[in-house]
Scaffold this active site. Structure first.
Site, PDB file in Angstrom:
ATOM      1  N   ILE A  37       0.847  -1.227   0.171  1.00 34.42           N
ATOM      2  CA  ILE A  37       0.105   0.015  -0.040  1.00 34.42           C
ATOM      3  C   ILE A  37       0.788   1.342  -0.068  1.00 34.42           C
ATOM      4  O   ILE A  37       0.574   2.137  -0.717  1.00 34.42           O
ATOM      5  CB  ILE A  37      -0.980   0.038   1.248  1.00 34.42           C
ATOM      6  CG1 ILE A  37      -1.860  -1.267   1.219  1.00 34.42           C
ATOM      7  CG2 ILE A  37      -1.940   1.275   1.024  1.00 34.42           C
ATOM      8  CD1 ILE A  37      -2.626  -1.603   2.491  1.00 34.42           C
ATOM      9  N   LEU A  58      12.975  -3.011   4.233  1.00 32.39           N
ATOM     10  CA  LEU A  58      12.862  -4.100   3.184  1.00 32.39           C
ATOM     11  C   LEU A  58      12.447  -5.452   3.746  1.00 32.39           C
ATOM     12  O   LEU A  58      12.882  -6.542   3.114  1.00 32.39           O
ATOM     13  CB  LEU A  58      14.065  -4.095   2.162  1.00 32.39           C
ATOM     14  CG  LEU A  58      14.244  -2.816   1.423  1.00 32.39           C
ATOM     15  CD1 LEU A  58      15.371  -2.971   0.653  1.00 32.39           C
ATOM     16  CD2 LEU A  58      13.050  -2.322   0.770  1.00 32.39           C
ATOM     17  N   TYR A 165      -2.355  -8.773  16.387  1.00 33.93           N
ATOM     18  CA  TYR A 165      -2.322  -7.606  15.077  1.00 33.93           C
ATOM     19  C   TYR A 165      -3.174  -6.453  15.343  1.00 33.93           C
ATOM     20  O   TYR A 165      -3.026  -5.388  15.638  1.00 33.93           O
ATOM     21  CB  TYR A 165      -2.555  -8.312  13.705  1.00 33.93           C
ATOM     22  CG  TYR A 165      -2.713  -7.432  12.698  1.00 33.93           C
ATOM     23  CD1 TYR A 165      -1.669  -6.483  12.300  1.00 33.93           C
ATOM     24  CD2 TYR A 165      -3.944  -7.448  11.979  1.00 33.93           C
ATOM     25  CE1 TYR A 165      -1.846  -5.587  11.236  1.00 33.93           C
ATOM     26  CE2 TYR A 165      -4.090  -6.401  11.180  1.00 33.93           C
ATOM     27  CZ  TYR A 165      -2.983  -5.500  10.508  1.00 33.93           C
ATOM     28  OH  TYR A 165      -3.217  -4.721   9.838  1.00 33.93           O
ATOM     29  N   GLY A 308     -10.798 -16.729  14.972  1.00 31.90           N
ATOM     30  CA  GLY A 308     -11.009 -15.140  14.727  1.00 31.90           C
ATOM     31  C   GLY A 308     -11.142 -14.668  13.639  1.00 31.90           C
ATOM     32  O   GLY A 308     -11.137 -13.338  13.678  1.00 31.90           O
TER      33      GLY A 308
HETATM   34  N1  LIG Z   1      -2.980  -5.374   3.181  1.00 32.83           N
HETATM   35  C1  LIG Z   1      -4.145  -5.099   3.858  1.00 32.83           C
HETATM   36  O1  LIG Z   1      -5.418  -5.615   3.549  1.00 32.83           O
HETATM   37  C2  LIG Z   1      -4.234  -4.262   5.286  1.00 32.83           C
HETATM   38  C3  LIG Z   1      -5.541  -3.930   5.652  1.00 32.83           C
HETATM   39  C4  LIG Z   1      -5.301  -3.192   6.894  1.00 32.83           C
HETATM   40  C5  LIG Z   1      -4.279  -2.496   7.546  1.00 32.83           C
HETATM   41  N2  LIG Z   1      -3.243  -2.621   6.791  1.00 32.83           N
HETATM   42  C6  LIG Z   1      -2.069  -2.064   7.438  1.00 32.83           C
HETATM   43  O2  LIG Z   1      -1.376  -1.171   6.108  1.00 32.83           O
HETATM   44  C7  LIG Z   1      -0.070  -1.013   6.438  1.00 32.83           C
HETATM   45  C8  LIG Z   1       0.730  -1.542   4.939  1.00 32.83           C
HETATM   46  O3  LIG Z   1       0.116  -2.986   4.773  1.00 32.83           O
HETATM   47  P1  LIG Z   1       0.859  -3.564   3.498  1.00 32.83           P
HETATM   48  O4  LIG Z   1      -0.210  -4.656   3.095  1.00 32.83           O
HETATM   49  O5  LIG Z   1       1.297  -2.632   2.338  1.00 32.83           O
HETATM   50  O6  LIG Z   1       2.011  -4.496   4.058  1.00 32.83           O
HETATM   51  P2  LIG Z   1       3.572  -4.874   3.230  1.00 32.83           P
HETATM   52  O7  LIG Z   1       4.256  -5.803   4.253  1.00 32.83           O
HETATM   53  O8  LIG Z   1       3.492  -4.849   1.884  1.00 32.83           O
HETATM   54  O9  LIG Z   1       4.180  -3.366   3.895  1.00 32.83           O
HETATM   55  C9  LIG Z   1       4.700  -3.179   4.781  1.00 32.83           C
HETATM   56  C10 LIG Z   1       6.193  -2.173   4.570  1.00 32.83           C
HETATM   57  O10 LIG Z   1       6.639  -1.972   5.998  1.00 32.83           O
HETATM   58  C11 LIG Z   1       8.118  -2.190   5.979  1.00 32.83           C
HETATM   59  N3  LIG Z   1       8.479  -2.479   7.432  1.00 32.83           N
HETATM   60  C12 LIG Z   1       7.823  -3.165   8.326  1.00 32.83           C
HETATM   61  N4  LIG Z   1       8.513  -3.016   9.564  1.00 32.83           N
HETATM   62  C13 LIG Z   1       9.322  -2.063   9.510  1.00 32.83           C
HETATM   63  C14 LIG Z   1      10.280  -1.460  10.355  1.00 32.83           C
HETATM   64  N5  LIG Z   1      10.432  -1.856  11.680  1.00 32.83           N
HETATM   65  N6  LIG Z   1      10.887  -0.472  10.001  1.00 32.83           N
HETATM   66  C15 LIG Z   1      10.780  -0.079   8.576  1.00 32.83           C
HETATM   67  N7  LIG Z   1      10.169  -0.744   7.524  1.00 32.83           N
HETATM   68  C16 LIG Z   1       9.106  -1.581   7.960  1.00 32.83           C
HETATM   69  C17 LIG Z   1       8.011  -3.676   5.321  1.00 32.83           C
HETATM   70  O11 LIG Z   1       9.435  -3.884   4.825  1.00 32.83           O
HETATM   71  C18 LIG Z   1       7.082  -3.419   4.096  1.00 32.83           C
HETATM   72  O12 LIG Z   1       7.612  -2.721   3.130  1.00 32.83           O
HETATM   73  C19 LIG Z   1       0.275  -1.852   7.472  1.00 32.83           C
HETATM   74  O13 LIG Z   1       0.498  -1.128   8.543  1.00 32.83           O
HETATM   75  C20 LIG Z   1      -0.894  -2.875   7.904  1.00 32.83           C
HETATM   76  O14 LIG Z   1      -1.099  -3.204   8.995  1.00 32.83           O
HETATM   77  C21 LIG Z   1      -3.019  -3.485   5.510  1.00 32.83           C
END
Ligand SMILES: NC(=O)c1ccc[n+]([C@@H]2O[C@H](COP(=O)([O-])OP(=O)(O)OC[C@H]3O[C@@H](n4cnc5c(N)ncnc54)[C@H](O)[C@@H]3O)[C@@H](O)[C@H]2O)c1
Length: 374
Positions: A37, A58, A165, A308
């Site tokens: 996202i 990454l 989570y 859940g």
């Molecule tokens: N994908 C969904 O349907 C969804 C739904 C609700 C909420 N979210 C939230 O949206 C956000 C993005 O989700 P996504 O699906 O793009 O996930 P994703 O895993 O593709 O992206 C998360 C990014 O954060 C980076 N990251 C994680 N921990 C880190 C840290 N400590 N320091 C630096 N970088 C770090 C990862 O390398 C990754 O690039 C998240 O917070 C997730 O909880 C996603």
């Protein structure tokens, strides 16, 4: 550092145009901007005239997805780095995506989730407070609600997460509230429902390893990259027995981030907003749509319900529509699947049976079986 414009009267044009505070583009730190996202949002921010600066470990993200503005490889655990990056790039606002985001994994390994999603996020908030950065958009989730008492789910619904989570994200929402009261932080928590789809221009898409989400898994199964997609629960009290989710296109999510940031930079109040379409699709419907788009059969395997996993999660998105004047334009199930299919198919040698139009589906147009929601 309020903007001189009022976003409700004069929102910057999208795409194009420039988004200035004073005379400069707004330098926006995008944590997790190499992820799914985050990368779509960075692309849209750059197009809308912001200057995104991506910080990503990454861990699950991809360097090649961070191509809109400067990239810093680093971890939120590194407090010193956070302060340095904010100073060096003269950051004015933050969009915070970086997190661990798998419900099932959080049940098996909660400490990983509380460490990264809570402790590391507090690092980020503290670095912002110390450097006087006052605006943040936070990636929250419908998982903060737990098992819904009413559907569609409004923002004022009780928040009782049923997994670590969701709990970790709820903690941050609460911390934001107190940091707002005590330190003047202005924030928006965006509670996404199920993010899905890919960049309509095909530049980026969803790429996780392993991939836990239903739509990419169904596509990977159609492409023969995985043997089947699991169906977690086919005995839910829903019309076809499978769980129902609200799928929102990632480009629509990206646009909501831009609008939410413009809103608080323009003086809007801190708040939480649902981001969803208000329409649910069952797992069967999703699989049938993948089969329609791909022309391929999607092999499935039935499994028990997951602990859940609520039967139905659908957003009441009225508040975001009214406050941000946000409308999801790409979130029909067909457009979600088409953009996701295009992205995945471009990355694999698609076998003959997986070329659209080459495979004749059964009369039912689907698998006749169930699958699981994300
Ligand atoms: N994908 C969904 O349907 C969804 C739904 C609700 C909420 N979210 C939230 O949206 C956000 C993005 O989700 P996504 O699906 O793009 O996930 P994703 O895993 O593709 O992206 C998360 C990014 O954060 C980076 N990251 C994680 N921990 C880190 C840290 N400590 N320091 C630096 N970088 C770090 C990862 O390398 C990754 O690039 C998240 O917070 C997730 O909880 C996603």
């Amino acid at each position: 550092m309020e903007g001189s414009w009022d976003v409700h009267k004069d929102p910057p044009a999208l795409p194009g145009g420039c988004f200035f505070l004073g005379r400069r583009k707004v330098k926006t730190l995008v944590t997790g901007g190499a992820g799914y996202i985050g990368s779509h949002t960075a692309k849209l921010l750059a197009r809308a005239g912001f200057e995104p600066i991506t910080l990503d470990s990454l861990n699950t993200g991809h360097r090649c997805a961070a191509k809109w503005g400067p990239f810093v490889q680093g971890d939120l655990a590194d407090f010193k780095l956070l302060r340095e990056v904010i100073g060096a790039y003269e950051i004015q606002a933050v969009i915070h995506f970086a997190a661990h985001a798998y419900v099932g994994e959080s049940m098996r390994n909660p400490r990983k989730y509380f460490r990264n999603n809570v402790v590391n996020t507090l690092n980020l908030l503290d670095a912002m407070v110390d450097t006087n950065v006052k605006h943040i958009i936070f990636s929250s989730t419908c998982a903060t609600y737990g098992v819904p008492q009413e559907v569609p789910i409004p923002e004022h619904h009780s928040q009782s997460p049923v997994n670590p989570y969701g709990e970790s994200k709820l903690f941050v929402e609460r911390a934001l509230n107190w940091y707002g009261q005590s330190y003047g932080l202005r924030w928006t928590a965006l509670r996404y429902f199920n993010a899905a789809g890919a960049d309509p221009e095909g530049e980026i898409g969803e790429e996780h390893d392993p991939e836990p989400h239903l739509i990419p898994r169904a596509i990977l199964a159609a492409l023969g990259q995985i043997p089947f997609v699991e169906i977690y629960g086919s005995d839910y009290p829903t019309p076809d027995g499978t769980a129902i989710r609200d799928y929102i296109h990632v480009t629509d999510l990206a646009e909501a981030h831009y609008l939410a940031l413009a809103n608080i930079l323009g003086g809007g109040e801190s708040t939480a907003l649902n981001l969803g379409t208000g329409k649910g699709h069952s797992v069967r419907e999703v699989i049938a749509a993948v089969e329609r788009t791909s022309g391929c059969r999607v092999p499935v395997r039935e499994a028990k319900r997951r602990a859940g996993d609520p039967q139905c999660l659908v957003a009441d998105g009225t508040k975001a529509r009214q406050l941000l004047r946000w409308e999801p334009h790409h979130s029909s199930l067909d457009e979600i699947i088409e953009t996701a299919w295009k992205w995945h198919a471009s990355r694999y040698d698609v076998p003959a049976r997986a070329r659209p139009g080459r495979v004749t589906l059964g009369a039912h147009g689907g698998t006749g079986q169930n699958a699981s929601a994300d």
